[in-house]
Each structure stands twice: as C-alpha cells, then as structure tokens.
Write an enzyme that holds these catalytic residues in place. Sequence first.
Site, PDB file in Angstrom:
ATOM      1  N   ILE A  96       0.815  -1.220   0.000  1.00 52.44           N
ATOM      2  CA  ILE A  96       0.000   0.000   0.000  1.00 52.44           C
ATOM      3  C   ILE A  96       0.847   1.268   0.000  1.00 52.44           C
ATOM      4  O   ILE A  96       0.359   2.344  -0.311  1.00 52.44           O
ATOM      5  CB  ILE A  96      -0.963   0.014   1.198  1.00 52.44           C
ATOM      6  CG1 ILE A  96      -0.194  -0.014   2.528  1.00 52.44           C
ATOM      7  CG2 ILE A  96      -1.939  -1.160   1.115  1.00 52.44           C
ATOM      8  CD1 ILE A  96      -1.059   0.148   3.757  1.00 52.44           C
ATOM      9  N   LYS A  97       2.106   1.147   0.413  1.00 53.39           N
ATOM     10  CA  LYS A  97       3.072   2.261   0.390  1.00 53.39           C
ATOM     11  C   LYS A  97       2.523   3.544   1.006  1.00 53.39           C
ATOM     12  O   LYS A  97       2.674   4.632   0.455  1.00 53.39           O
ATOM     13  CB  LYS A  97       3.579   2.524  -1.025  1.00 53.39           C
ATOM     14  CG  LYS A  97       4.380   1.368  -1.618  1.00 53.39           C
ATOM     15  CD  LYS A  97       4.935   1.718  -2.975  1.00 53.39           C
ATOM     16  CE  LYS A  97       5.769   0.591  -3.552  1.00 53.39           C
ATOM     17  NZ  LYS A  97       4.965  -0.582  -3.923  1.00 53.39           N
ATOM     18  N   ARG A  98       1.925   3.438   2.166  1.00 51.82           N
ATOM     19  CA  ARG A  98       1.400   4.608   2.856  1.00 51.82           C
ATOM     20  C   ARG A  98       2.524   5.321   3.607  1.00 51.82           C
ATOM     21  O   ARG A  98       3.561   4.742   3.908  1.00 51.82           O
ATOM     22  CB  ARG A  98       0.297   4.210   3.832  1.00 51.82           C
ATOM     23  CG  ARG A  98      -0.911   3.523   3.199  1.00 51.82           C
ATOM     24  CD  ARG A  98      -1.659   4.433   2.260  1.00 51.82           C
ATOM     25  NE  ARG A  98      -2.965   3.890   1.910  1.00 51.82           N
ATOM     26  CZ  ARG A  98      -3.266   3.311   0.753  1.00 51.82           C
ATOM     27  NH1 ARG A  98      -2.330   3.185  -0.171  1.00 51.82           N
ATOM     28  NH2 ARG A  98      -4.489   2.858   0.508  1.00 51.82           N
TER      29      ARG A  98
END
EC number: 4.1.1.23
Length: 283
Positions: A96-98
Amino acid sequence: MIIDKLYENVEKKGCVCVGLDTDISYLPKGFLNKFTNIEDAIFAFNQRIVDSTFDVSACYKVQIAYYEAMGIKGMILYKKTLEYIRKKGGIVIADIKRGDISATAKMYAKAHFEGDFESDFITLNPYMGMDTLEPYKDYFKNKEKGVFLLLRTSNEGSKDIQYLDLKDNKKVYNKVGEKIENIGKEFLGNCGYSSIGAVVGCTAEENNIRKELKHTFFLIPGYGAQGGKAEVAKSYLSEGNGGIVNSSRGILLAYKKYDEEGKNFEECARNEVINMKKTLQII
C-alpha cells in the site's frame, strides 16, 4: 512475532514471494470468457495461482492499486483475495506504500491491520520521517503484524533522491537504513530479524546493505520483468533467508512461455516459482 512465521516459511518453502498485481489483461482469454464479470474472473485466477504455489512460496504480496482502480467492486475483490490467502494459513503483504503524520497513520494502521482489509505486513514510505511509524508499533508488539519500509527501491527514479550523496560519503538510503535497523531492534523475533523490514530492489547492486542491516528482513522486488538479476537478489539474503524475492508478472504470465492459450496457467506459475527457487539456490 509475525517475522518468525515468515522466517520459518522461507526455511520450509524457499524465499519466493508471489505478487498478485493482477490485471485483467493477464488472464488467458479462454479462462476469462467463462465469467460474466471481471471481478469473479480475477478472483478465480488469484485463487488458482495461490492454490498452485502455496506449498512452494513463502508468502504473497497484493498490490492494492490494481484493485483500487476497479472501484468499490475492486476493493471487495482485494478483501476477498487477502482473506483467501490468510484463511489458508498463508502470509500476505499488502503493498500500500502509505506514509503520513501520526493521526492519519493511525487510521491507515487500523484500516490495514484490522477489519475488512487485514493483512500480515504492509509496505510504508518512511521518507516523511520515522515518527510516522509510531501508530504501528502496538501492532508489532501485540497483534502479530509487521511492515516493510521503502529503503532503496527498484525503479529508475530511485536515484533522484535515495542515491543522493551525503557529507560522510554515504547516500540517503544508507542513512534511512541505519534508522530502520536501529528502530527495528525493539521488535526482534526469535529468528534474529525484526518485524520492521525494508524494501530493497534487486535492480542494482549494493553489497554492504546486508552486512550493515543485520537484523532487517528484506522484501526484494524487481526480479524478472523489471530486470533484476538472481545473483543480486541472492546477495541480499543470508544463507538463503533474511529476505523474500518478489516476482509478479514473471509468475502470473509464465504461461506465455509454454502455453500461449493459458489452459494450464496455474501449473506454469508453479513451475516458474520452482525455477526461481532453483536459480536463487544455485547462483
């Protein structure tokens, strides 16, 4: 800790991580034509990929963007895919690379470590600062969760920032790696690695990363379709463990090498995983 389960999976099944970055164009036409809607077709495709590779893969990585792009129905498909893997006893990484300030990060943690979109690991971007990690720490300690922080990624543009030189002859990614290693020591499993891992692409060599980050487990993307080499990927492992090597298109589209119609796409995917394992062991 969840990192111990992942470590054990690598010991038993090998270091391959199957990426479910599933695009509708990847599905064989004959298979796709059996379904009346795209969501059911992709879910059935994902199921068959998981079933055929489950005993030879350490884990699965699901890239949320492929599902978000399909709207609400896509997010239901994403949920079903995560659940299917976890109910089989598998480990799933939500890619998700938040990365955001603590109040927002708290909601991201709740969204992806609980409820409809629960996963075992998620990917995070630490370049806003390490304080963005705070809301996740309770999940590491008490709820069998982990993260992989972007350290040195596999894309060409990673050189724009991550490779910038610093005054002490190190690069930006070296400094970020030091911080990941130091913070991670608070969450070490019995295997000696931390539930705070790092994303290190295998499209470029860096022999010192493995030596410097002794307690950091690596998620290693870039293998196959992105041009990452097996010898580079293997250099980030420690006696075959300490990391997982991800391939998405190389596995999902393996049928195009042998069976253009894709009648046995899941068998081709399984063979690709096995060949990856053999290649990484031999080199």
